[in-house]
Design an enzyme around this catalytic site. Structure first.
Site, short mmCIF file in Angstrom:
data_model
loop_
_atom_site.label_atom_id
_atom_site.label_comp_id
_atom_site.label_asym_id
_atom_site.label_seq_id
_atom_site.Cartn_x
_atom_site.Cartn_y
_atom_site.Cartn_z
N TYR A 1 8.53 -22.81 10.61
CA TYR A 1 9.71 -23.03 9.69
C TYR A 1 10.70 -22.83 10.57
O TYR A 1 11.90 -22.73 9.67
CB TYR A 1 9.62 -22.07 8.65
CG TYR A 1 8.18 -22.11 7.58
CD1 TYR A 1 7.97 -23.03 6.89
CD2 TYR A 1 7.14 -21.00 7.84
CE1 TYR A 1 6.74 -23.05 6.28
CE2 TYR A 1 6.10 -21.22 7.29
CZ TYR A 1 5.89 -22.20 6.45
OH TYR A 1 4.69 -22.44 5.77
N LYS B 1 0.90 -1.19 -0.08
CA LYS B 1 -0.01 0.13 0.08
C LYS B 1 0.91 1.00 0.08
O LYS B 1 2.16 1.22 0.56
CB LYS B 1 -0.82 0.17 1.15
CG LYS B 1 -1.85 -0.89 1.35
CD LYS B 1 -2.73 -1.07 2.53
CE LYS B 1 -3.71 -2.40 2.80
NZ LYS B 1 -4.55 -2.33 3.71
N ARG C 1 2.94 -19.96 -1.77
CA ARG C 1 3.75 -19.09 -0.89
C ARG C 1 4.53 -19.74 0.19
O ARG C 1 5.65 -19.60 0.53
CB ARG C 1 2.61 -18.07 -0.39
CG ARG C 1 3.20 -16.74 0.23
CD ARG C 1 2.35 -15.74 0.45
NE ARG C 1 2.75 -14.50 1.01
CZ ARG C 1 2.77 -13.56 1.86
NH1 ARG C 1 2.19 -14.29 2.97
NH2 ARG C 1 3.23 -12.51 2.14
#
Length: 243
Positions: free
Chosen positions: A242, A149, A210
């Site tokens: 992860y 944005k 992703r």
């Protein structure tokens, strides 16, 4: 039936290597089914490739499914058939497995869905971010793009392999330009879904692509803080699994 293989391949915009791969796979398919499409022969064909690696099976089934649809469209066969890989239960320990997604780089009739998939798996972008990408935010000379944005944009390096994919699209207002406006999220997901189905990756989604980006970065030694920054995440909460 082999006489239709050449005309089928001719309709597709493929590199010489891809044409050779399609021709090889389809010749093998027609030989296995003895030139006759039937439920029994299709099961025999699937059994004949079951010992290949999953990625190879997906490539072959993708070519065969496209060819079967072509034959159905041209009224060579009466019924539409579609082959799918048998579903195999996967243990929890394999949820974070790094997959062989080289098929995503092959040519496709679903070119827009293909690019969306590559931007996700190679740069970790969200579909919403991809659809809002403006041409002015992509600088191929410096190999960077700005995403996010206004006032919160982050600068990401464009992988070498993606430069050629973007070069011919640098016109209009948006990377995926809908007469000067961005396409809807529904449009983006439809393009991605169609492409993944074409390549035999029906079980994948934008989210799982992703995750593949994250797993690839971890394998290459990137720490979680850096990955979070690349993805525009404010915390490490969603990346804790992860570690």
């Amino acid at each position: 039936m082999k006489e239709y293989i050449a005309s089928f391949i001719k309709e597709k915009d493929l590199s010489e290597n891809s044409q050779a791969a399609y021709s090889y796979d389809l010749d093998q398919f027609v030989d296995t089914i003895h030139n006759h499409v039937s439920d029994t022969n299709l099961r025999i064909y699937q059994a004949s490739i079951k010992d290949f690696k999953p990625a190879v099976q997906k490539r072959k089934l993708s070519a065969v499914n496209q060819f079967l649809f072509y034959l159905y469209q041209h009224q060579v066969i009466e019924d539409y058939h579609r082959l799918v890989l048998p579903k195999v239960s996967v243990s929890k320990s394999h949820d974070q497995e790094l997959l062989d997604l080289s098929l995503l780089w092959e040519g496709s009739d679903q070119s827009q869905g293909r690019l969306i998939a590559l931007l996700i798996v190679e740069m970790g972008l969200l579909p919403s971010e991809i659809l809002q990408l403006k041409i002015v935010d992509i600088e191929l000379d410096f190999q960077v793009l700005r995403v996010g944005k206004e006032g919160q944009k982050r600068v990401l390096r464009i992988p070498d392999a993606l430069l050629g994919e973007l070069t011919d699209l640098m016109t209009g207002t948006y990377l995926f330009d809908n007469k000067g406006k961005p396409y809807s999220r529904q449009w983006g997901f439809r393009q991605l879904e169609s492409f993944l189905m074409e390549k035999g990756f029906e079980n994948l989604s934008a989210q799982s692509l992703r995750e593949q980006y994250i797993l690839k970065q971890r394998e290459q030694g990137m720490d979680l803080f850096s990955i979070a920054r690349e993805l525009g995440l404010k915390t490490l909460v969603t990346l804790e699994k992860y570690k």
